[in-house]
Design an enzyme around this catalytic site. Structure first.
Site, PDB file in Angstrom:
ATOM      1  N   ARG A   1      68.239  32.807  81.670  1.00 49.82           N
ATOM      2  CA  ARG A   1      67.266  33.078  82.593  1.00 49.82           C
ATOM      3  C   ARG A   1      66.176  34.090  81.873  1.00 49.82           C
ATOM      4  O   ARG A   1      65.018  34.264  82.065  1.00 49.82           O
ATOM      5  CB  ARG A   1      67.721  33.478  83.815  1.00 49.82           C
ATOM      6  CG  ARG A   1      66.577  33.848  84.811  1.00 49.82           C
ATOM      7  CD  ARG A   1      67.214  34.621  86.185  1.00 49.82           C
ATOM      8  NE  ARG A   1      68.479  34.210  86.584  1.00 49.82           N
ATOM      9  CZ  ARG A   1      68.808  33.018  87.554  1.00 49.82           C
ATOM     10  NH1 ARG A   1      67.797  32.775  88.087  1.00 49.82           N
ATOM     11  NH2 ARG A   1      69.802  32.727  87.741  1.00 49.82           N
TER      12      ARG A   1
ATOM     13  N   CYS B   1      59.861  15.170 102.528  1.00 55.47           N
ATOM     14  CA  CYS B   1      60.550  15.161 104.018  1.00 55.47           C
ATOM     15  C   CYS B   1      61.568  15.854 103.988  1.00 55.47           C
ATOM     16  O   CYS B   1      62.656  15.084 104.415  1.00 55.47           O
ATOM     17  CB  CYS B   1      60.430  13.454 104.245  1.00 55.47           C
ATOM     18  SG  CYS B   1      58.965  12.622 103.940  1.00 55.47           S
TER      19      CYS B   1
HETATM   20  N1  LLP Z   1      76.603  30.778  79.824  1.00 60.75           N
HETATM   21  C1  LLP Z   1      77.389  30.297  80.829  1.00 60.75           C
HETATM   22  C2  LLP Z   1      78.630  29.736  80.886  1.00 60.75           C
HETATM   23  C3  LLP Z   1      76.460  29.759  82.360  1.00 60.75           C
HETATM   24  O1  LLP Z   1      77.103  29.053  83.026  1.00 60.75           O
HETATM   25  C4  LLP Z   1      75.283  30.272  82.315  1.00 60.75           C
HETATM   26  C5  LLP Z   1      74.599  29.926  83.695  1.00 60.75           C
HETATM   27  C6  LLP Z   1      74.680  30.964  81.416  1.00 60.75           C
HETATM   28  C7  LLP Z   1      75.309  31.328  80.010  1.00 60.75           C
HETATM   29  C8  LLP Z   1      73.197  31.511  81.545  1.00 60.75           C
HETATM   30  O2  LLP Z   1      73.143  32.288  82.669  1.00 60.75           O
HETATM   31  P1  LLP Z   1      71.674  33.028  82.808  1.00 60.75           P
HETATM   32  O3  LLP Z   1      71.663  34.077  81.530  1.00 60.75           O
HETATM   33  O4  LLP Z   1      70.456  31.932  82.834  1.00 60.75           O
HETATM   34  O5  LLP Z   1      71.731  33.644  84.021  1.00 60.75           O
HETATM   35  N2  LLP Z   1      70.377  27.466  88.596  1.00 60.75           N
HETATM   36  C9  LLP Z   1      70.776  28.754  88.973  1.00 60.75           C
HETATM   37  C10 LLP Z   1      71.557  29.490  87.775  1.00 60.75           C
HETATM   38  C11 LLP Z   1      72.524  28.847  87.524  1.00 60.75           C
HETATM   39  C12 LLP Z   1      73.219  29.391  86.300  1.00 60.75           C
HETATM   40  C13 LLP Z   1      74.606  28.681  85.750  1.00 60.75           C
HETATM   41  N3  LLP Z   1      75.075  29.209  84.537  1.00 60.75           N
HETATM   42  C14 LLP Z   1      69.553  29.407  89.443  1.00 60.75           C
HETATM   43  O6  LLP Z   1      68.177  28.815  89.521  1.00 60.75           O
HETATM   44  O7  LLP Z   1      69.570  30.767  89.785  1.00 60.75           O
END
Ligand code: LLP
Length: 430
Positions: A290, A356
């Site tokens: 992110r 919908c």
């Molecule tokens: N590493 C692992 C093992 C992960 O499971 C994840 C995210 C990341 C790294 C990266 O995390 P980040 O830096 O992006 O926070 N769909 C959700 C977020 C799901 C995250 C899943 N795992 C949302 O839209 O907020």
């Protein structure tokens, strides 16, 4: 937020009074005219800037930023990151195929996370020679050993430990507590490393931890890594030295209008992790998703209609929950701004899509500048988990995607066609 004051954490801005919203030097009005809506627009410059912030913050120690592909797996974005030294955190064979398609040489910078890896996925990754498997159960470790023996390729593994650390975030994206499905109880990890120490197909290579996503405070990262470091020292004393600590991803951003100093945030995060790793001289991996791509992206939609139902005013856009599901799934907030602001006073409205479902909304009871049918709107901070979580629900064609670099915009994914959607289906038995 007034329409003229989008905080500089984002690449989207109004360059002059009365000018439409731009991504860098490119007008979103021009992009919408050319490519249609809904349209995802990303700034390559900002993605690289964020990658560099990470790389600089950890420059004091040997490290590798493994971008979490799941956040946005567009090939052009993977290529951009690979060309600038990033590695990748993948969670499926499909994601590995994407990385291999753009940068086969980056296989040695890939870590494979995920709670349920299949045999074909493990084999693909072994054959590609990835850097490390982040193993999430004893059963998976056994399977990995078996496949490694079969393919005669030694598997470098890390146990993904569950540190039992609480991190404040949405419950769907919190992963670091014992009650979650992720990782191996940290109290069991030592025994497991010991039990496979003599296996000639498994190389104890590292240890990994990931406590969740959209975590705004650095403190839980420090606590989790400190627990991991303790284990690393214990293992070393037992003659099982590890080369890598993988601190996972999860660093959050500010989805609201407030000022957000990305550089200060990464510095604070790096500080917390480094403090927890004092005395550790091995390699550090980080898995941000992110933080690198969210604020670089916007979803541009067009207002189809506005209408009043009872006391409420609805702004109905051509973009919907299938294009960006975060508000529906996590009650996530995304700032919404008009691409060409009109004068006039603000109104409280719901911004919704045509799907919908009552859950198909982008904003509820939000005060926004005047909007009329035909106007373009931009949903900000949509670069992460936007297109990546899109679907064809309601047989909607997924948006096109454009990448802006310097003054240039290029289409990196064309809009889907109905032929794309119908192609895999069969009407009658064959
Ligand atoms: N590493 C692992 C093992 C992960 O499971 C994840 C995210 C990341 C790294 C990266 O995390 P980040 O830096 O992006 O926070 N769909 C959700 C977020 C799901 C995250 C899943 N795992 C949302 O839209 O907020």
């Amino acid at each position: 937020m007034t329409t003229s004051s989008i905080p500089p954490a984002r690449p989207f801005h109004y360059p002059r009074p009365k000018a439409p919203l731009h991504c860098g030097k490119v007008s979103l009005q021009a992009l919408a005219r050319r490519y249609g809506t809904p349209l995802y627009v990303y700034s390559a410059d900002q993605i690289l800037e964020r990658l560099q912030l990470f790389q600089q913050a950890f420059a004091g120690r040997e490290h590798l930023v493994c971008y979490a592909v799941k956040a946005n797996s567009a090939l052009a974005i993977l290529k951009l990151l690979a060309d600038h030294g990033a590695g990748f955190d993948i969670v499926s064979g499909g994601e590995l195929q994407r990385v291999l398609a753009v940068a086969p040489q980056a296989a040695e910078r890939v870590v494979f996370s995920g709670v349920g890896k299949t045999i074909p996925e493990i084999d693909l990754a072994l054959n590609a020679g990835i850097l490390q498997f982040n193993v999430e159960s004893e059963g998976e470790l056994e399977l990995l050993a078996e496949r490694a023996r079969k393919l005669k390729r030694k598997a470098r593994f890390a146990l993904r430990v569950n540190p039992d650390v609480f991190a404040e975030t949405h419950p769907y994206i919190s992963t670091g507590l014992r009650e979650h499905k992720f990782g191996i109880d940290i109290r069991k990890a030592l025994g497991i490393y010991r039990s496979v120490a003599g296996n000639r197909w498994l190389q104890p290579h590292g240890i990994s931890v990931h406590i969740g996503s959209q975590i705004r405070s650095s403190e839980p990262f420090g606590s989790a890594v400190a627990r991991v470091h303790k284990l690393v020292r214990q293992l070393e004393r037992e003659g099982i030295p590890l080369k890598v600590v993988d601190a996972g991803g999860g660093l959050g951003i500010d989805y609201h209008a407030g000022h957000f100093d990305a550089a200060a945030k990464v510095a604070e995060y790096a500080e917390a992790i480094s403090a927890a790793l004092q005395g550790y001289n091995g390699r550090l991996l980080l898995e941000p998703g992110r933080f690198l791509v969210a604020q670089a992206g916007a979803l541009v939609g067009r207002v189809l209609h506005t209408k009043r139902n009872g006391s409420k005013t609805f702004v109905i856009a051509d973009a919907a929950m299938n294009d960006l599901i975060r508000p529906a799934l996590y009650q996530a907030h995304h700032e919404i701004v008009p691409v060409s602001p009109r004068p006039g006073k603000k109104h409280v409205v719901d911004v919704v899509g045509p799907v919908c479902e009552s859950g198909d909304f982008f904003a509820r009871d939000r005060e926004l500048p005047p909007l009329r049918a035909g106007d373009l709107i931009a949903l900000l901070d949509a670069g992460a988990y936007g297109m990546a979580q899109s679907s064809n629900y309601n047989t909607r064609l997924r948006p096109a995607e454009v990448l802006v670099q310097g003054g240039k915009a290029r289409l990196i994914r064309r809009r889907e066609t109905i032929a794309d959607l119908l192609a895999p289906e069969q009407i009658t038995a064959q």
